[in-house]
Design a protein around this motif. Structure first.
Motif, PDB file in Angstrom:
ATOM      1  N   GLY A   4      11.498  53.203  35.141  1.00  0.00           N
ATOM      2  CA  GLY A   4      10.972  54.077  36.170  1.00  0.00           C
ATOM      3  C   GLY A   4      11.990  54.494  37.213  1.00  0.00           C
ATOM      4  N   LEU A   5      13.273  54.347  36.910  1.00  0.00           N
ATOM      5  CA  LEU A   5      14.313  54.764  37.838  1.00  0.00           C
ATOM      6  C   LEU A   5      14.811  56.158  37.468  1.00  0.00           C
ATOM      7  CD1 LEU A   5      16.432  51.491  38.023  1.00  0.00           C
ATOM      8  CD2 LEU A   5      14.897  52.372  39.778  1.00  0.00           C
ATOM      9  N   THR A   6      15.071  56.970  38.484  1.00  0.00           N
ATOM     10  CA  THR A   6      15.636  58.283  38.231  1.00  0.00           C
ATOM     11  C   THR A   6      17.125  58.145  37.951  1.00  0.00           C
ATOM     12  OG1 THR A   6      16.260  58.732  40.527  1.00  0.00           O
ATOM     13  CG2 THR A   6      13.978  59.286  39.875  1.00  0.00           C
ATOM     14  N   PRO A   7      17.729  59.164  37.340  1.00  0.00           N
ATOM     15  CA  PRO A   7      19.180  59.111  37.115  1.00  0.00           C
ATOM     16  C   PRO A   7      19.963  58.915  38.427  1.00  0.00           C
ATOM     17  CG  PRO A   7      18.209  60.849  35.805  1.00  0.00           C
ATOM     18  CD  PRO A   7      17.118  60.331  36.692  1.00  0.00           C
ATOM     19  N   ASN A   8      19.545  59.576  39.499  1.00  0.00           N
ATOM     20  CA  ASN A   8      20.263  59.427  40.764  1.00  0.00           C
ATOM     21  C   ASN A   8      20.089  58.019  41.341  1.00  0.00           C
ATOM     22  OD1 ASN A   8      21.303  62.016  40.669  1.00  0.00           O
ATOM     23  ND2 ASN A   8      19.633  62.891  41.863  1.00  0.00           N
ATOM     24  N   GLN A   9      18.940  57.398  41.087  1.00  0.00           N
ATOM     25  CA  GLN A   9      18.757  56.007  41.519  1.00  0.00           C
ATOM     26  C   GLN A   9      19.670  55.080  40.722  1.00  0.00           C
ATOM     27  OE1 GLN A   9      14.493  55.895  40.949  1.00  0.00           O
ATOM     28  NE2 GLN A   9      14.098  56.005  43.162  1.00  0.00           N
ATOM     29  N   LEU A  10      19.847  55.371  39.436  1.00  0.00           N
ATOM     30  CA  LEU A  10      20.795  54.588  38.628  1.00  0.00           C
ATOM     31  C   LEU A  10      22.209  54.744  39.176  1.00  0.00           C
ATOM     32  CD1 LEU A  10      19.464  55.317  35.023  1.00  0.00           C
ATOM     33  CD2 LEU A  10      19.383  53.132  36.243  1.00  0.00           C
ATOM     34  N   SER A  58      21.384  67.975  36.432  1.00  0.00           N
ATOM     35  CA  SER A  58      21.560  68.944  37.510  1.00  0.00           C
ATOM     36  C   SER A  58      23.018  68.986  37.919  1.00  0.00           C
ATOM     37  CB  SER A  58      20.701  68.561  38.728  1.00  0.00           C
ATOM     38  OG  SER A  58      21.205  67.381  39.344  1.00  0.00           O
ATOM     39  N   ASP A  59      23.399  70.085  38.542  1.00  0.00           N
ATOM     40  CA  ASP A  59      24.760  70.191  39.060  1.00  0.00           C
ATOM     41  C   ASP A  59      25.001  69.116  40.110  1.00  0.00           C
ATOM     42  OD1 ASP A  59      25.287  72.335  37.400  1.00  0.00           O
ATOM     43  OD2 ASP A  59      24.938  73.854  38.938  1.00  0.00           O
ATOM     44  N   PHE A  60      23.982  68.850  40.943  1.00  0.00           N
ATOM     45  CA  PHE A  60      24.128  67.791  41.953  1.00  0.00           C
ATOM     46  C   PHE A  60      24.376  66.445  41.278  1.00  0.00           C
ATOM     47  CE2 PHE A  60      22.296  64.211  44.253  1.00  0.00           C
ATOM     48  CZ  PHE A  60      23.074  64.241  45.400  1.00  0.00           C
TER      49      PHE A  60
END
Length: 177
Positions: A4-10, A58-60
């Protein structure tokens, strides 16, 4: 297994693990540093893969991944230096790590690579350079159990040689004849 973690959280967890690794290195606990650096590296491998699999590229995300990688590299090498490794070697290794990576975004900006294949920028410079971040991490992990001064000296020399290899490639392919 879904966490349940987003890529940005990883990516953020990778950064936190990298900071913890740096603290262990600074406190002269290289085994602890290596363990957290390995965790950080695994999380770094997962974030982009997860983003592509779930359609959240995403680019971000791509940009912040590079930025976090360089923060981790800097924190870890600084931590190793604070733990007693020759600061001159650490500075040369840190500079080599940064300049070797810096060449790619300069090439993207100046030459204009933008097309993506499987979420990654498709450019010829990707395959140029024999010593990048993965080799740097592996060297630190390995020499955490041997001698970090030698490991950073290897990184210092090899990252600069890799940067020179990339510059030679650019000269050969993009200079005005």
């Amino acid at each position: 297994m879904r966490v349940g973690l987003t890529p940005n959280q990883l990516s953020l967890l990778s950064l936190i693990s990298g900071v913890v690794a740096a603290i262990f290195y600074a406190k002269t606990y290289p085994a602890g540093g290596a363990a957290f650096l390995l965790i950080s590296s695994i999380l770094d491998l997962l974030d982009g893969d997860v983003a592509r699999r779930i359609g959240h590229s995403s680019d971000f995300g791509a940009a912040i991944d590079w930025i976090i990688d360089k923060y981790i590299d800097a924190f870890v090498i600084i931590g190793i230096a604070l733990g007693g490794v020759d600061a001159r070697i650490a500075l040369f290794a840190l500079f080599g790590s940064f300049i070797n990576t810096f060449i790619k975004p300069v090439v993207y900006a100046e030459i204009g690579y933008r097309s993506r294949v499987s979420g990654k920028i498709n450019d010829p410079i990707e395959a140029v350079g024999f010593f990048g971040r993965p080799e740097t991490i592996i060297t630190i992990l390995l020499f955490s159990f041997i001698h970090l001064n030698i490991g950073l000296a290897i990184i210092a020399v090899m990252t600069h040689l890799s940067a020179i290899q990339r510059i030679a490639y650019l000269y050969k392919h993009y200079r005005v004849s």
